[in-house]
Design a protein around this motif. Structure first.
Motif, PDB file in Angstrom:
ATOM      1  N   THR A  57     -26.036  -5.946  -1.746  1.00  0.00           N
ATOM      2  CA  THR A  57     -24.986  -5.011  -2.124  1.00  0.00           C
ATOM      3  C   THR A  57     -25.281  -3.597  -1.655  1.00  0.00           C
ATOM      4  O   THR A  57     -24.421  -2.748  -1.694  1.00  0.00           O
ATOM      5  CB  THR A  57     -24.772  -4.993  -3.651  1.00  0.00           C
ATOM      6  N   ALA A  58     -26.504  -3.342  -1.241  1.00  0.00           N
ATOM      7  CA  ALA A  58     -26.809  -2.021  -0.725  1.00  0.00           C
ATOM      8  C   ALA A  58     -27.940  -2.149   0.297  1.00  0.00           C
ATOM      9  O   ALA A  58     -28.809  -3.011   0.168  1.00  0.00           O
ATOM     10  CB  ALA A  58     -27.235  -1.078  -1.848  1.00  0.00           C
ATOM     11  N   ASN A  92     -31.323  -0.487  -4.643  1.00  0.00           N
ATOM     12  CA  ASN A  92     -30.767   0.542  -5.511  1.00  0.00           C
ATOM     13  C   ASN A  92     -30.278  -0.119  -6.785  1.00  0.00           C
ATOM     14  O   ASN A  92     -29.885  -1.284  -6.770  1.00  0.00           O
ATOM     15  CB  ASN A  92     -29.591   1.200  -4.787  1.00  0.00           C
ATOM     16  N   ALA A 102       0.820  -1.204   0.000  1.00  0.00           N
ATOM     17  CA  ALA A 102       0.000   0.000   0.000  1.00  0.00           C
ATOM     18  C   ALA A 102       0.857   1.260   0.000  1.00  0.00           C
ATOM     19  O   ALA A 102       0.333   2.366   0.037  1.00  0.00           O
ATOM     20  CB  ALA A 102      -0.933   0.001   1.215  1.00  0.00           C
ATOM     21  N   LEU A 144     -27.678   0.235 -10.278  1.00  0.00           N
ATOM     22  CA  LEU A 144     -26.527   0.934 -10.814  1.00  0.00           C
ATOM     23  C   LEU A 144     -26.995   1.948 -11.849  1.00  0.00           C
ATOM     24  O   LEU A 144     -27.733   1.618 -12.773  1.00  0.00           O
ATOM     25  CB  LEU A 144     -25.581  -0.068 -11.480  1.00  0.00           C
ATOM     26  N   ARG A 145     -26.566   3.169 -11.656  1.00  0.00           N
ATOM     27  CA  ARG A 145     -26.915   4.197 -12.628  1.00  0.00           C
ATOM     28  C   ARG A 145     -25.818   4.229 -13.688  1.00  0.00           C
ATOM     29  O   ARG A 145     -24.639   4.190 -13.368  1.00  0.00           O
ATOM     30  CB  ARG A 145     -26.999   5.550 -11.918  1.00  0.00           C
ATOM     31  N   MET A 146     -26.205   4.266 -14.944  1.00  0.00           N
ATOM     32  CA  MET A 146     -25.208   4.354 -16.008  1.00  0.00           C
ATOM     33  C   MET A 146     -25.432   5.634 -16.800  1.00  0.00           C
ATOM     34  O   MET A 146     -26.484   6.260 -16.697  1.00  0.00           O
ATOM     35  CB  MET A 146     -25.296   3.148 -16.929  1.00  0.00           C
ATOM     36  N   ARG A 147     -24.417   5.999 -17.596  1.00  0.00           N
ATOM     37  CA  ARG A 147     -24.565   7.219 -18.400  1.00  0.00           C
ATOM     38  C   ARG A 147     -24.513   6.871 -19.880  1.00  0.00           C
ATOM     39  O   ARG A 147     -24.051   5.793 -20.269  1.00  0.00           O
ATOM     40  CB  ARG A 147     -23.487   8.257 -18.079  1.00  0.00           C
ATOM     41  N   ASP A 148     -25.009   7.805 -20.706  1.00  0.00           N
ATOM     42  CA  ASP A 148     -24.893   7.618 -22.152  1.00  0.00           C
ATOM     43  C   ASP A 148     -23.492   8.001 -22.579  1.00  0.00           C
ATOM     44  O   ASP A 148     -22.778   8.719 -21.880  1.00  0.00           O
ATOM     45  CB  ASP A 148     -25.921   8.500 -22.875  1.00  0.00           C
ATOM     46  N   THR A 157     -17.374  16.338 -14.691  1.00  0.00           N
ATOM     47  CA  THR A 157     -16.684  15.052 -14.796  1.00  0.00           C
ATOM     48  C   THR A 157     -16.135  14.832 -16.200  1.00  0.00           C
ATOM     49  O   THR A 157     -15.910  13.695 -16.599  1.00  0.00           O
ATOM     50  CB  THR A 157     -17.634  13.886 -14.428  1.00  0.00           C
TER      51      THR A 157
END
Lengths: 500, 100
Positions: free
Chosen positions: B53-54, B58, B15, B60-64, B73
């Motif tokens: 997992t949450a 919820n 690390a 997973l949000r994805m983007r175009d 970003t």
């Protein structure tokens, strides 16, 4: 049958076992987890977002298109598609990776097992084929680029490539010769380009391979393998297999032992050498990335992926053979690269439209012209098909003139030469140079009569039984008419006159 | 599960965290306490329960696939990226030479 590949050692023969990990850059506009551009060749660090630079607090948001292209690729390889996949962190420290970890998919990759069928001798379409297994495909981030030669004591870091999406396509250790390994990558590259998921450009690093090689005496257990990293051409790949197998055989025969390690290929010295510095970096301490929820794909998404797949090279090749009546060789050459097949299909479609004939009637003519005339010309000019000075539509214009009898095949070659030089259309050239084929029987008959009158001795010989002389008369007639006479009509009239 | 001093030293090195001998010594019981505490989770019988997992359901949000859709970003912020670098030259990060 191709002969089995072995490496001859002093104490006997050795077999070679090869597995490949191909890293293919996914063709997208933006990166896997950030909106920065993926375009090649930009100013250093101009395409780096705060996410790519791993600024504290920045969170990754996956690019849907990367998932879509990975799934489509998997489908094209007949592979299992995992509706549930997940991202993991692969931890290591290096100057090209500001996060300190690469986001990858170790435990739950998006694509599972599939296979690729390769032809072992591409020159011979009837040669043996072999199925090479694909173990998995996962999606991960690329790292940045280091430059060591710009400064005496510093290395320069460009993070433009950092965070670009890659598919890692892992084969099974199913290959046993440099040729098989080369054929596998060639076929994989062709499929990726058909699918549109990767441009396959090895010079720009859009596709590169890690080459796993081990050797063993026939019948023995698998030997210890080494992994040669980042091989960026098919020629190098085949050389790496050869050199590394040789090195391992020599090592074993000298009483040494192959060490499982990472190696680098040096094409100038034609050798591989150990990358010792990274040895303890192999402890990657993978764990699920807590910044990312699992990727869950629904049926509608998968259905769109499937329905948007184009016809793939193997299907295309069979259709060209069975429905268009092309030879196996022509069908194989036309379909090996997606560009060639698109060009051919465009040429054929436009020829069909211009002549009203069926595609089956025209396919052979189009294939022959493309593969011999056009490819020959491009070769001479030293340009690729994409850079061709003649478009499919211009090619179709020329071929239609032959198909409908306006010009002969021989004249077509001359017209094509002029097209390449002047960029004029075929019809215009034929018109301006008055190259139209003469099908007017009156004119042809007149020419023939002159020739017969001038060659009475040969006429007598012909009538005496020397039928081969017909060729002489055809030649003379064509010459007299500057090659523009319709050869079929010349033949008919000649026979009629001579045989009477 | 427990760790010894050697493991602690190795993890620290992986690390890239510099610790001296005394610190490593002190970290062994600390880490083992944490590991023991986490191991208690294993006592819960969760057979037949889907891994969660949450905490809040919820997705997973994805983007175009659009370049710099969100300027926060996106790329094109080289000066900001290089601002905190100890050394930068000609638009590159400059680091002590690392050669394979």
């Amino acid at each position: 049958m191709t002969q089995k590949y072995t490496v001859q050692g002093a104490t006997g023969e050795f077999e070679v076992v090869i597995g490949l990990e191909v890293h293919a850059q996914i063709s997208t506009q933006s990166k896997l987890f950030s909106g920065s551009s993926t375009e090649f060749g930009a100013e250093p660090n101009s395409q780096v977002s705060l996410i790519d630079a791993a600024m504290p607090g920045m969170l990754p948001v996956p690019n849907m298109e990367c998932m879509r292209q990975a799934v489509r690729t998997g489908m094209a390889l007949g592979a299992q598609i995992n509706k549930y996949s997940r991202f993991d962190r692969k931890n290591y420290f290096y100057a090209d990776l500001p996060q300190g970890y690469q986001i990858s998919q170790l435990y739950h990759p998006i694509v599972g097992e599939g296979e690729i069928e390769v032809t072992l001798d591409e020159k011979d379409p009837d040669s043996a084929t072999k199925k090479i297994g694909v173990e998995r495909i996962h999606v991960e981030q690329d790292a940045g680029k280091l430059m060591h030669d710009q400064h005496p004591t510093m290395s320069y870091v460009d993070l433009n490539r950092c965070g670009v999406a890659l598919m890692e396509i892992v084969s099974k250790p199913d290959m046993t010769s440099p040729r098989e390994a080369g054929a596998y990558v060639k076929k994989l590259r062709s499929i990726l380009r058909y699918v549109g998921s990767c441009d396959g450009n090895m010079e720009q690093g859009s596709m590169r391979a890690d080459v796993n090689v081990s050797v063993r005496r026939p019948g023995e257990e698998l030997g210890t393998r080494t992994e040669t990293k980042n091989v960026n051409s098919i020629r190098f790949l085949m050389q790496v297999v050869e050199i590394e197998a040789r090195r391992q055989v020599d090592l074993i025969e000298d009483g040494g032992e192959v060490v499982q390690e990472t190696r680098l290929f040096d094409p100038n010295r034609m050798e591989t050498r150990s990358m010792r510095s990274k040895e303890d970096a192999h402890d990657y301490r993978y764990f699920p990335d807590p910044d990312l929820l699992p990727v869950e794909l629904d049926d509608a998404f998968l259905e769109e992926c499937r329905s948007s797949l184009p016809e793939l090279p193997d299907e295309k090749r069979l259709r060209y053979e069975n429905e268009l009546g092309l030879t196996a060789y022509n069908a194989a050459v036309l379909t090996a690269e997606s560009e060639t097949s698109y060009w051919f299909e465009e040429l054929l479609a436009q020829s069909v439209e211009r002549t009203g004939k069926s595609d089956k009637d025209l396919a052979k003519q189009c294939a022959n012209w493309l593969l011999s005339e056009l490819f020959g010309a491009l070769n001479k000019l030293g340009v690729t098909l994409e850079e061709s000075p003649v478009s499919p539509s211009q090619g179709a214009e020329l071929l239609s003139l032959v198909a409908d009898g306006t010009i002969s095949g021989k004249i077509a070659k001359d017209v094509f030469e002029i097209m390449l030089e002047t960029k004029q259309g075929a019809e215009q050239i034929v018109e301006e140079k008055s190259l139209k084929q003469v099908s007017d029987t009156g004119a042809i008959e007149a020419a023939i009569n002159d020739i017969i009158a001038a060659n009475e001795d040969k006429v007598a010989q012909y009538r005496g039984g020397n039928e081969r002389l017909l060729g002489f008369f055809v030649g003379q007639t064509m010459k007299a008419m500057q090659g523009k006479a319709n050869p079929q009509i010349v033949n008919e009239i000649l026979k009629k006159i001579l045989d009477n | 599960m427990s760790v010894d001093k050697e493991t602690v030293t190795k993890i620290a090195s992986l690390a890239r965290i510099a610790i001296n001998d005394d610190e490593a010594e002190a970290l062994v019981p600390e880490l083992n306490n944490i590991l023991g505490w986490v191991e208690q989770l294993g006592e819960v019988d969760c057979s037949g329960v889907e891994p969660m997992t949450a905490v809040i359901p919820n997705e997973l949000r994805m983007r175009d696939d659009i370049i710099n859709a969100d300027p926060l970003t996106g790329g094109g912020v080289r000066d900001k990226i290089l601002a905190n670098a100890p050394d930068a030259e000609a638009g590159f990060f400059a680091v002590p030479k690392v050669i394979e």
